[in-house]
Write a protein that holds these residues in place. Structure first.
Motif, short mmCIF file in Angstrom:
data_model
loop_
_atom_site.label_atom_id
_atom_site.label_comp_id
_atom_site.label_asym_id
_atom_site.label_seq_id
_atom_site.Cartn_x
_atom_site.Cartn_y
_atom_site.Cartn_z
N ILE A 361 75.30 63.28 -11.88
CA ILE A 361 75.48 64.54 -12.61
C ILE A 361 74.12 65.15 -12.95
O ILE A 361 73.91 66.36 -12.83
CB ILE A 361 76.31 64.30 -13.89
CG1 ILE A 361 77.75 63.91 -13.51
CG2 ILE A 361 76.31 65.54 -14.78
CD1 ILE A 361 78.58 63.42 -14.67
N SER A 362 73.18 64.30 -13.40
CA SER A 362 71.84 64.80 -13.73
C SER A 362 71.13 65.33 -12.50
O SER A 362 70.49 66.39 -12.53
CB SER A 362 71.02 63.67 -14.37
OG SER A 362 69.71 64.08 -14.66
N ALA A 363 71.22 64.62 -11.39
CA ALA A 363 70.51 65.02 -10.17
C ALA A 363 71.06 66.31 -9.60
O ALA A 363 70.31 67.15 -9.08
CB ALA A 363 70.60 63.90 -9.14
N LEU A 364 72.38 66.52 -9.67
CA LEU A 364 73.00 67.71 -9.10
C LEU A 364 72.57 68.99 -9.80
O LEU A 364 72.77 70.09 -9.27
CB LEU A 364 74.52 67.58 -9.14
CG LEU A 364 75.13 66.60 -8.13
CD1 LEU A 364 76.61 66.43 -8.36
CD2 LEU A 364 74.86 67.07 -6.70
N CYS A 365 71.98 68.86 -10.99
CA CYS A 365 71.50 70.05 -11.71
C CYS A 365 70.10 70.47 -11.26
O CYS A 365 69.51 71.39 -11.84
CB CYS A 365 71.52 69.79 -13.22
SG CYS A 365 73.16 69.55 -13.89
N SER A 366 69.54 69.77 -10.29
CA SER A 366 68.18 70.07 -9.83
C SER A 366 68.18 70.26 -8.32
O SER A 366 69.07 69.76 -7.62
CB SER A 366 67.24 68.92 -10.21
OG SER A 366 67.61 67.74 -9.52
N ASN A 368 67.01 69.55 -4.43
CA ASN A 368 66.70 68.31 -3.72
C ASN A 368 67.21 67.09 -4.48
O ASN A 368 66.48 66.13 -4.75
CB ASN A 368 65.18 68.17 -3.50
CG ASN A 368 64.60 69.34 -2.73
OD1 ASN A 368 65.21 69.83 -1.77
ND2 ASN A 368 63.43 69.82 -3.14
N ALA A 369 68.50 67.16 -4.84
CA ALA A 369 69.10 66.09 -5.66
C ALA A 369 69.04 64.76 -4.93
O ALA A 369 69.36 64.65 -3.73
CB ALA A 369 70.54 66.45 -5.98
N LYS A 370 68.62 63.73 -5.67
CA LYS A 370 68.49 62.39 -5.10
C LYS A 370 68.91 61.35 -6.13
O LYS A 370 68.62 61.48 -7.32
CB LYS A 370 67.02 62.12 -4.69
CG LYS A 370 66.47 63.07 -3.66
CD LYS A 370 65.00 62.84 -3.44
CE LYS A 370 64.73 61.50 -2.78
NZ LYS A 370 63.30 61.33 -2.44
N VAL A 371 69.59 60.29 -5.66
CA VAL A 371 69.97 59.16 -6.51
C VAL A 371 69.71 57.88 -5.72
O VAL A 371 69.95 57.82 -4.50
CB VAL A 371 71.46 59.22 -6.93
CG1 VAL A 371 71.85 57.98 -7.72
CG2 VAL A 371 71.75 60.47 -7.75
N ARG A 372 69.22 56.88 -6.41
CA ARG A 372 68.94 55.61 -5.74
C ARG A 372 69.41 54.47 -6.63
O ARG A 372 69.25 54.49 -7.85
CB ARG A 372 67.44 55.48 -5.48
CG ARG A 372 67.01 54.14 -4.87
CD ARG A 372 65.51 54.11 -4.63
NE ARG A 372 65.06 52.82 -4.17
CZ ARG A 372 65.16 52.37 -2.93
NH1 ARG A 372 65.73 53.14 -2.01
NH2 ARG A 372 64.71 51.18 -2.58
N VAL A 373 69.99 53.44 -6.01
CA VAL A 373 70.45 52.25 -6.72
C VAL A 373 69.74 51.03 -6.15
O VAL A 373 69.67 50.86 -4.92
CB VAL A 373 71.98 52.07 -6.57
CG1 VAL A 373 72.43 50.80 -7.28
CG2 VAL A 373 72.72 53.29 -7.10
#
Length: 497
Positions: A361-366, A368-373
């Motif tokens: 949710i946080s990344a989609l507000c910016s 070049n959204a990126k998430v890593r686990v």
């Protein structure tokens, strides 16, 4: 002797009217045996006649004293009710007595033809008394008087009747006085009676005030009790809402994973029960309006634990649907976490679900959204989790109350703070260490959360923002590490890279 008989008839009629008026005003139902009160009225009339034979002005006050004594003994109402309503009943009787004289005037004119004066006077008084009694009966046929009066209530009817009756009694005393100036004793007596009648009025006011005050106090206590019950019920309802909100919040995350696991089990085993479980879960998802999306991506990193893998697959599925970059690295034997480290699978599933959703949710507000686990291990081979994202930094208000209460800056768009608060409950359960780092070394990310199950039970925030340092200053359980040489604006909008 004739005057005595006439007085007996007249006084008995007045006592009878007093009894009837009193019972009607207080809504008391008369019985058949109340007819036996009439001989008593005759006796009281005789006593009143002989007591007042030389001092006529005592007749009205004598009626008042006798009727109060009789009514108090007969009906056993409170002294206040007996005095006030008895005074009104006497005033009504006096008025109807004088009214009967006027109405009976034609009858008296006809009876004047009787030559025997004694008989004429007795019959005339009888007719006047009959008119008075009939008038009393008709008076209480009026609808307004049929409902009676409330001696303690604040009603205009009772006030008017009481003032009117006091005035009538005093007026009758003046009528029974031939010449007030002829005796200082009669003058003093009139003044004393006047003050006594005024005392009744004041007493009425005092009792009414006390009654209203008592009623107000009782209402206040009742309202206080209702308010306490309302607060208790409100707290109980809030608790239930909080429990249900937490439950549904978890179900929104867990049910899609359950459906995914059931579908995988059905495909691998070709078991009818697995297919039935899959279909049932899909119907539940449909009823809850939850998407049952499938991921077409291949070679998604897996841990070998279906519950944990479902969380990672759901994150990749969301990335495919919402067009953001996602990556996952597994550097540890996750299966051993549930045996050697004694972690519970459901706790780790909840933790990963909430952290991955928040990061997404946080990344989609910016841009070049990126998430890593990352699932890794500490130097001492303890479970270690890192979640990176490219979104905005946490608001200072959230960091100030981190782990203490449910708080969110997205209340208007569905946020409720349950996820992060639940994460801290799980961390407290295992004594895990929580780190929020606003200066990740990985390219393109603005922050990451690190959770180490090493039993150190601490919270650390690495930041270059002075506002965060100030917000966390009051928290003794948060360690703040300043990071130098970073651009605050880049950290906030997530565009570094």
């Amino acid at each position: 002797m004739v005057e005595f008989i006439i007085c007996l008839i007249k006084y008995t009629a007045i006592f009878t009217c007093i009894l009837y008026a009193y019972t009607k005003l207080l809504r008391i139902k008369l019985k058949v045996w109340d007819l036996f009160d009439i001989p008593l009225f005759v006796a009281l009339s005789a006593v009143l006649y002989f007591v007042t034979i030389y001092i006529k002005i005592l007749v009205p006050i004598g009626f008042l004293l006798f009727d109060i004594a009789f009514l108090l003994l007969r009906f056993k109402k409170t002294f206040y009710e007996t005095v006030t309503v008895g005074t009104i009943a006497l005033g009504i009787s006096f008025v109807l007595s004088e009214f009967a004289l006027i109405v009976d005037f034609p009858v008296a004119a006809v009876l004047y033809l009787i030559k025997n004066e004694t008989v004429r006077n007795i019959i005339t008084q009888l007719s006047i008394s009959i008119v008075q009694i009939v008038g009393t009966l008709l008076l209480f046929k009026i609808k307004r008087l049929q409902s009676g009066v409330n001696p303690k209530g604040e009603t205009a009817t009772f006030e008017i009747l009481l003032y009117f009756s006091v005035g009538c009694i005093f007026t009758m005393m003046l009528l029974y006085t031939k010449n007030v100036t002829q005796s200082i004793y009669e003058t003093v007596l009139l003044v004393v009676v006047l003050f006594g009648l005024l005392l009744i009025l004041w007493w009425r006011r005092h009792i009414t005030h006390n009654y209203r005050e008592a009623v107000n106090n009782e209402n206040f206590k009742r309202l206080e009790k209702e308010l306490e019950e309302y607060k208790f019920n409100s707290v109980e309802n809030d608790l239930q809402v909080a429990v249900y909100a937490k439950l549904f919040h978890y179900l929104n995350k867990a049910l899609p994973d359950c459906a995914l696991i059931a579908e995988s089990a059905a495909a691998q085993t070709d078991c009818a029960d697995a297919y039935a479980a899959r279909d049932m879960l899909q119907r539940v998802l449909c009823e809850m309006n939850l998407a049952n999306e499938k991921c077409s991506l291949q070679n998604i990193p897996q841990t070998g634990e279906k519950v944990i893998d479902a969380t990672i697959i759901r994150l990749f599925t969301a990335a495919e649907r919402k067009n953001f970059n996602v990556s996952a690295d597994i550097f540890a034997d996750v299966k051993s976490w549930f045996t050697e480290s004694k972690l519970r699978k459901d706790d780790l599933h909840i933790l990963l679900s909430y952290l991955c959703d928040n990061a997404m949710i946080s990344a989609l507000c910016s841009p070049n959204a990126k998430v890593r686990v990352e699932l890794s291990a500490t130097k001492n081979f303890e479970p270690l989790i890192r979640i990176y994202d490219s979104g905005k930094q946490f608001d200072e208000e959230v960091l100030e109350k981190l782990g203490l209460e449910q708080i969110t800056t997205r209340a208007g768009v569905g946020g409720n703070g349950i996820g992060l608060f639940t994460v801290f409950q799980i961390l407290a359960k295992y004594g895990a260490r929580f780190t929020l780092d606003e200066a990740p070394k990985s390219f393109g990310y603005t922050k990451f959360i690190e959770i180490a199950f090493d039993g150190r039970h601490s919270i650390t925030v690495r930041t270059c923002r002075e506002s965060v340092v100030a917000a966390c200053a009051a928290r003794k359980d948060i360690t703040v590490e300043r990071v130098e040489g970073l651009d605050t604006e880049i950290l906030r909008d997530g565009t570094n890279g």
